[in-house]
Design a protein around this motif. Structure first.
Motif, PDB file in Angstrom:
ATOM      1  N   HIS A   1      50.946  37.573  40.750  1.00 51.72           N
ATOM      2  CA  HIS A   1      49.633  37.725  41.367  1.00 51.72           C
ATOM      3  C   HIS A   1      48.556  37.893  40.303  1.00 51.72           C
ATOM      4  N   ALA A   2      48.709  37.185  39.207  1.00 50.74           N
ATOM      5  CA  ALA A   2      47.736  37.238  38.122  1.00 50.74           C
ATOM      6  C   ALA A   2      46.813  36.033  38.212  1.00 50.74           C
ATOM      7  N   ARG A   3      45.565  36.244  37.838  1.00 49.29           N
ATOM      8  CA  ARG A   3      44.594  35.155  37.793  1.00 49.29           C
ATOM      9  C   ARG A   3      44.372  34.757  36.352  1.00 49.29           C
ATOM     10  N   LEU A   4      44.569  33.481  36.056  1.00 44.11           N
ATOM     11  CA  LEU A   4      44.236  32.952  34.739  1.00 44.11           C
ATOM     12  C   LEU A   4      42.717  32.917  34.636  1.00 44.11           C
ATOM     13  N   LEU A   5      42.190  33.585  33.636  1.00 44.56           N
ATOM     14  CA  LEU A   5      40.739  33.677  33.472  1.00 44.56           C
ATOM     15  C   LEU A   5      40.217  32.483  32.678  1.00 44.56           C
ATOM     16  N   PRO A   6      38.943  32.140  32.855  1.00 45.65           N
ATOM     17  CA  PRO A   6      38.394  30.939  32.213  1.00 45.65           C
ATOM     18  C   PRO A   6      37.979  31.143  30.758  1.00 45.65           C
ATOM     19  N   TRP A   7      38.605  32.075  30.089  1.00 43.24           N
ATOM     20  CA  TRP A   7      38.366  32.270  28.668  1.00 43.24           C
ATOM     21  C   TRP A   7      39.684  32.662  28.014  1.00 43.24           C
ATOM     22  N   ALA A   8      39.709  32.572  26.706  1.00 48.18           N
ATOM     23  CA  ALA A   8      40.906  32.917  25.947  1.00 48.18           C
ATOM     24  C   ALA A   8      40.614  34.142  25.081  1.00 48.18           C
ATOM     25  N   SER A   9      41.682  34.757  24.614  1.00 50.23           N
ATOM     26  CA  SER A   9      41.532  35.892  23.702  1.00 50.23           C
ATOM     27  C   SER A   9      41.009  35.379  22.359  1.00 50.23           C
ATOM     28  N   PRO A  10      40.576  36.267  21.462  1.00 53.94           N
ATOM     29  CA  PRO A  10      40.089  35.821  20.154  1.00 53.94           C
ATOM     30  C   PRO A  10      41.108  34.987  19.372  1.00 53.94           C
ATOM     31  N   ASP A  11      42.401  35.216  19.628  1.00 55.13           N
ATOM     32  CA  ASP A  11      43.408  34.415  18.928  1.00 55.13           C
ATOM     33  C   ASP A  11      43.879  33.212  19.751  1.00 55.13           C
ATOM     34  N   GLY A  12      43.130  32.881  20.818  1.00 56.82           N
ATOM     35  CA  GLY A  12      43.397  31.666  21.574  1.00 56.82           C
ATOM     36  C   GLY A  12      44.423  31.778  22.688  1.00 56.82           C
ATOM     37  N   LYS A  13      44.912  32.985  22.948  1.00 55.63           N
ATOM     38  CA  LYS A  13      45.913  33.158  23.999  1.00 55.63           C
ATOM     39  C   LYS A  13      45.232  33.283  25.363  1.00 55.63           C
ATOM     40  N   PRO A  14      45.915  32.852  26.431  1.00 54.84           N
ATOM     41  CA  PRO A  14      45.313  32.958  27.756  1.00 54.84           C
ATOM     42  C   PRO A  14      45.093  34.410  28.162  1.00 54.84           C
ATOM     43  N   CYS A  15      44.065  34.634  28.955  1.00 61.52           N
ATOM     44  CA  CYS A  15      43.762  35.959  29.490  1.00 61.52           C
ATOM     45  C   CYS A  15      43.993  35.938  30.997  1.00 61.52           C
ATOM     46  N   TYR A  16      44.533  37.036  31.515  1.00 61.89           N
ATOM     47  CA  TYR A  16      44.853  37.133  32.938  1.00 61.89           C
ATOM     48  C   TYR A  16      44.248  38.401  33.516  1.00 61.89           C
ATOM     49  N   LEU A  17      43.916  38.321  34.797  1.00 63.58           N
ATOM     50  CA  LEU A  17      43.493  39.484  35.566  1.00 63.58           C
ATOM     51  C   LEU A  17      44.645  39.810  36.500  1.00 63.58           C
ATOM     52  N   ILE A  18      45.163  41.013  36.384  1.00 61.20           N
ATOM     53  CA  ILE A  18      46.297  41.441  37.197  1.00 61.20           C
ATOM     54  C   ILE A  18      45.787  42.268  38.370  1.00 61.20           C
TER      55      ILE A  18
ATOM     56  N   ARG B   1      41.842  24.447  32.501  1.00 54.74           N
ATOM     57  CA  ARG B   1      42.121  25.867  32.711  1.00 54.74           C
ATOM     58  C   ARG B   1      41.650  26.309  34.111  1.00 54.74           C
ATOM     59  N   VAL B   2      40.466  25.849  34.531  1.00 57.11           N
ATOM     60  CA  VAL B   2      39.963  26.173  35.869  1.00 57.11           C
ATOM     61  C   VAL B   2      40.921  25.614  36.917  1.00 57.11           C
ATOM     62  N   SER B   3      41.365  24.387  36.707  1.00 52.69           N
ATOM     63  CA  SER B   3      42.286  23.751  37.651  1.00 52.69           C
ATOM     64  C   SER B   3      43.603  24.520  37.748  1.00 52.69           C
ATOM     65  N   GLU B   4      44.149  24.918  36.611  1.00 50.81           N
ATOM     66  CA  GLU B   4      45.387  25.712  36.619  1.00 50.81           C
ATOM     67  C   GLU B   4      45.197  27.021  37.374  1.00 50.81           C
ATOM     68  N   SER B   5      44.097  27.703  37.104  1.00 51.68           N
ATOM     69  CA  SER B   5      43.834  28.988  37.735  1.00 51.68           C
ATOM     70  C   SER B   5      43.678  28.833  39.247  1.00 51.68           C
ATOM     71  N   ARG B   6      42.888  27.867  39.663  1.00 57.00           N
ATOM     72  CA  ARG B   6      42.663  27.678  41.101  1.00 57.00           C
ATOM     73  C   ARG B   6      43.934  27.204  41.801  1.00 57.00           C
ATOM     74  N   GLY B   7      44.697  26.347  41.149  1.00 53.37           N
ATOM     75  CA  GLY B   7      45.957  25.890  41.737  1.00 53.37           C
ATOM     76  C   GLY B   7      46.937  27.030  41.919  1.00 53.37           C
ATOM     77  N   ALA B   8      47.004  27.920  40.941  1.00 50.87           N
ATOM     78  CA  ALA B   8      47.909  29.071  41.039  1.00 50.87           C
ATOM     79  C   ALA B   8      47.475  29.993  42.169  1.00 50.87           C
ATOM     80  N   ARG B   9      46.162  30.182  42.320  1.00 55.00           N
ATOM     81  CA  ARG B   9      45.680  31.046  43.406  1.00 55.00           C
ATOM     82  C   ARG B   9      45.931  30.423  44.773  1.00 55.00           C
ATOM     83  N   LEU B  10      45.801  29.109  44.878  1.00 50.41           N
ATOM     84  CA  LEU B  10      46.116  28.436  46.141  1.00 50.41           C
ATOM     85  C   LEU B  10      47.595  28.591  46.480  1.00 50.41           C
TER      86      LEU B  10
END
Length: 111
Positions: free
Chosen positions: A6-23, A83-92
């Motif tokens: 139930h995590a949301r992939l956020l539309p930005w990355a960490s300073p080292d380029g890793k994906p950020c998630y909202l749990i 990244r937006v597409s991945e996040s929205r697809g996961a939420r759907l």
């Protein structure tokens, strides 16, 4: 089920380029609203860039520098839109799975 289900992939990355998630959360908190606004801006920027690419390519008189910059900008926009597409697809998918296991909105289903 783990927290990442139930995590949301956020539309930005960490300073080292890793994906950020909202749990957790309901999707209406500050970070969710900020992510929604950023996704909308990224999608709008991509649409503007598509128009610019069409204009540059239609002119048939571009320089190698213009094509290089266009390719660089298109790559950046495509990365953001992906990244937006991945996040929205996961939420759907989460919503669909929630409805399948009885976790829907409580409304009776049509039989």
């Amino acid at each position: 089920m783990n927290a990442m289900d139930h995590a949301r992939l956020l539309p930005w990355a960490s300073p080292d380029g890793k994906p950020c998630y909202l749990i957790g959360g309901t999707g209406t908190g500050y970070v969710s609203r900020l992510a929604d606004r950023m996704e909308a801006e990224q999608m709008e920027s991509a649409a503007v860039l598509i128009g610019e690419a069409r204009r540059v390519l239609a002119a048939c008189a571009w320089t190698p520098g213009e094509i290089h910059l266009l390719a660089y900008d298109l790559n950046a926009a495509l990365t953001e839109v992906h990244r937006v597409s991945e996040s929205r697809g996961a939420r759907l998918q989460q919503r669909t799975e929630g409805e399948d296991d009885g976790g829907g909105d409580g409304a009776p289903s049509a039989a």
